[in-house]
Design a protein around this motif. Structure first.
Motif, PDB file in Angstrom:
ATOM      1  N   PHE A 125      -5.322   4.212   4.601  1.00 59.36           N
ATOM      2  CA  PHE A 125      -3.991   4.479   3.714  1.00 59.36           C
ATOM      3  C   PHE A 125      -2.922   3.063   4.023  1.00 59.36           C
ATOM      4  O   PHE A 125      -1.825   2.840   3.489  1.00 59.36           O
ATOM      5  N   LYS A 126      -2.612   2.389   5.478  1.00 59.36           N
ATOM      6  CA  LYS A 126      -2.317   1.955   6.120  1.00 59.36           C
ATOM      7  C   LYS A 126      -2.539   0.417   5.032  1.00 59.36           C
ATOM      8  O   LYS A 126      -1.613  -0.024   5.123  1.00 59.36           O
ATOM      9  N   ALA A 127      -4.149   0.485   4.829  1.00 57.54           N
ATOM     10  CA  ALA A 127      -4.541  -1.048   4.593  1.00 57.54           C
ATOM     11  C   ALA A 127      -3.749  -1.085   3.204  1.00 57.54           C
ATOM     12  O   ALA A 127      -3.281  -1.924   2.559  1.00 57.54           O
ATOM     13  N   ILE A 128      -3.394   0.126   2.998  1.00 63.70           N
ATOM     14  CA  ILE A 128      -3.324  -0.216   1.091  1.00 63.70           C
ATOM     15  C   ILE A 128      -1.254  -0.028   1.076  1.00 63.70           C
ATOM     16  O   ILE A 128      -0.965  -1.054   0.497  1.00 63.70           O
ATOM     17  N   PHE A 129      -0.559   0.349   1.580  1.00 64.84           N
ATOM     18  CA  PHE A 129       0.435   0.868   1.527  1.00 64.84           C
ATOM     19  C   PHE A 129       1.595   0.028   2.150  1.00 64.84           C
ATOM     20  O   PHE A 129       2.509   0.207   2.303  1.00 64.84           O
ATOM     21  N   ASN A 130       0.919  -0.349   3.065  1.00 66.63           N
ATOM     22  CA  ASN A 130       1.984  -0.909   4.908  1.00 66.63           C
ATOM     23  C   ASN A 130       1.649  -2.423   4.713  1.00 66.63           C
ATOM     24  O   ASN A 130       0.057  -2.575   4.320  1.00 66.63           O
ATOM     25  N   GLY A 159      -9.520   7.729   7.005  1.00 66.97           N
ATOM     26  CA  GLY A 159      -8.225   8.140   5.907  1.00 66.97           C
ATOM     27  C   GLY A 159      -7.070   7.077   6.111  1.00 66.97           C
ATOM     28  O   GLY A 159      -6.498   6.372   5.183  1.00 66.97           O
ATOM     29  N   ASN A 160      -6.775   6.905   7.505  1.00 68.85           N
ATOM     30  CA  ASN A 160      -5.509   6.468   7.901  1.00 68.85           C
ATOM     31  C   ASN A 160      -5.670   5.264   8.205  1.00 68.85           C
ATOM     32  O   ASN A 160      -4.811   4.770   7.256  1.00 68.85           O
TER      33      ASN A 160
END
Length: 448
Positions: A443-448, A439-440
């Motif tokens: 999350f990083k792929a979408i928001f960073n 999930g981390n």
């Protein structure tokens, strides 16, 4: 092509580690005459990609590449075969063996992981030796642009000499020792200074879009002059090194932006280095302060050494010396990994935000094929797999070892029903950890 190479390395490394880890359980089980029903690479939920029974064991390849397993008769494991456990123990079953034999069987996978890592480090030392950038030859410091660092007071040009308690002799020592470090010591204009990092620095870094730390500074080397560039007719070739703009000397790419802005909309003479010869050309600077030339993002260490930016150190080992060198690398990596787990376990550091899953592991591999890199990464992953399997979580090897040690010390064996419950709890803990880690990544792929 690059992603294909990454995936190939990832799958090859993962398969090798899984097979050897499970072989570490399989061999002592067979030596102690314990029946092994299955030996699988990857999980075969519902169906297998391949399977073949040889003797009493079914060997196969599953379709879900999240690990592998050996199914040992009479053992409460991920198969949760409660019907078989309800029968009377058979002489060939795991539960019928002495506790010390069961302990060796359970520790076999971790032992193989650690042994594999050590052997790889030995042969890497012997075949390749050690080649690294001598940090003492970095005269103009490092590129520091991450706001997390600049807000703390770091500046481009700072020369890092100590990270935590570790002196920086090799440039890779900076990142290698950063996890767990509380302070960073550097030289600026000849004066030594120390900056204390905030306790949650790792958490901030993991959540940041920019995760760069102290990066190498590179010269401006021409990679391409696009046809759309206002300097397309200028005598600029791939490999040219920009050394001067107008009256300003240029040594590093990070200096060019501010210099070019002072020549906005002007024609200016530049000096370039081409195959050890200095040439002068006249270029145009756009109204935005750009040359409209594509530079190389990075160049090899050999080229940087040839240009005089730093010096490399090489250390070769005899076959005998490589055993000591491999041991030092092996123990050093284990120490660092335990340090990472310590930081991750401390909620205040925020290091848990940096935990990654399969995508993060995939990105550890480069997008080009290098056997040296492949084996080095595989050795580290083998250590990681060994250490994680030692965690005292039911469903992991470490959980089984914990209960076996309790049995050997107390003389009382936990009931099968208790072990079933413990295995179930451990399974859900593992699922939670896997979901959190991957999930981390998402999350990083979408928001960073």
């Amino acid at each position: 092509m690059g992603i294909t190479i990454q995936i190939s390395q990832f799958l090859l490394s993962l398969s090798l580690l899984i097979i050897l880890h499970e072989l570490g359980h399989f061999i002592p089980a067979k030596l102690f005459k314990t029946r092994v029903e299955k030996f699988y690479l990857f999980f075969d939920i519902k169906f297998s990609l391949f399977k073949k029974k040889i003797g009493e064991t079914v060997y196969g390849i599953g379709w879900l590449p999240l690990g592998g397993y050996v199914k040992i008769s009479g053992m409460i494991d991920e198969s949760m075969d409660t019907d078989a456990m309800a029968e009377e123990p058979k002489p060939w079953e795991f539960r019928s063996k002495p506790a010390w034999q069961r302990l060796i069987i359970m520790l076999g996978g971790v032992f193989v992981n650690f042994l594999l890592a050590y052997v790889i480090y030995v042969f890497l030392s012997f075949v390749y030796g050690d080649r690294f950038i001598d940090a003492s030859t970095i005269n103009d410091g490092y590129l520091i642009e991450n706001p997390l660092l600049t807000d703390l007071g770091f500046k481009t040009g700072d020369n890092i000499i100590k990270v935590g308690d570790y002196d920086v002799e090799n440039v890779s020592d900076i990142k290698g020792n950063f996890i767990g470090a509380k302070t960073v010591t550097f030289k600026r204009n000849g004066a030594e200074q120390t900056i204390t990092l905030p306790e949650d620095f790792l958490g901030q870094l993991s959540s940041s879009k920019n995760r760069d730390l102290f990066e190498m500074r590179y010269p401006f080397i021409v990679a391409e002059v696009p046809d759309s560039s206002l300097n397309k007719s200028v005598n600029l070739k791939q490999g040219d090194v920009l050394t001067k703009i107008g009256n300003d000397t240029v040594k590093y790419f990070d200096q060019t932006e501010s210099i070019l802005k002072s020549y906005k909309g002007q024609q200016v003479e530049v000096e370039i280095l081409r195959e050890d010869k200095k040439l002068t050309e006249s270029i145009k600077v756009s109204d935005e302060g750009k040359m409209e030339v594509v530079p190389f993002a990075r160049i090899g260490s050999i080229s940087m050494e040839k240009l005089g930016y730093y010096k490399m150190k090489t250390k070769e080992y005899t076959f005998g010396e490589s055993f000591g060198a491999g041991y030092n690398k092996f123990t050093g990596q284990i120490g660092k990994y335990f340090g990472q787990l310590k930081e991750i376990g401390n909620v205040k550091t925020g290091a848990y935000k940096g935990v990654g899953g399969f995508y993060a592991i995939l990105n550890v591999f480069p997008d080009f094929w290098s056997w040296q890199n492949f084996w080095s990464i595989t050795a580290f992953l083998s250590i990681m797999l060994g250490v994680l399997n030692l965690l005292p979580i039911p469903a992991l090897d470490g959980g089984h070892v914990m209960f076996l040690l309790y049995e050997m010390i107390s003389g009382r064996k936990p009931s099968d029903k208790f072990m079933e419950y413990a295995q179930t709890v451990g399974f859900f803990i593992l699922i939670g950890l896997v979901l959190f880690a991957n999930g981390n990544d998402i999350f990083k792929a979408i928001f960073n």
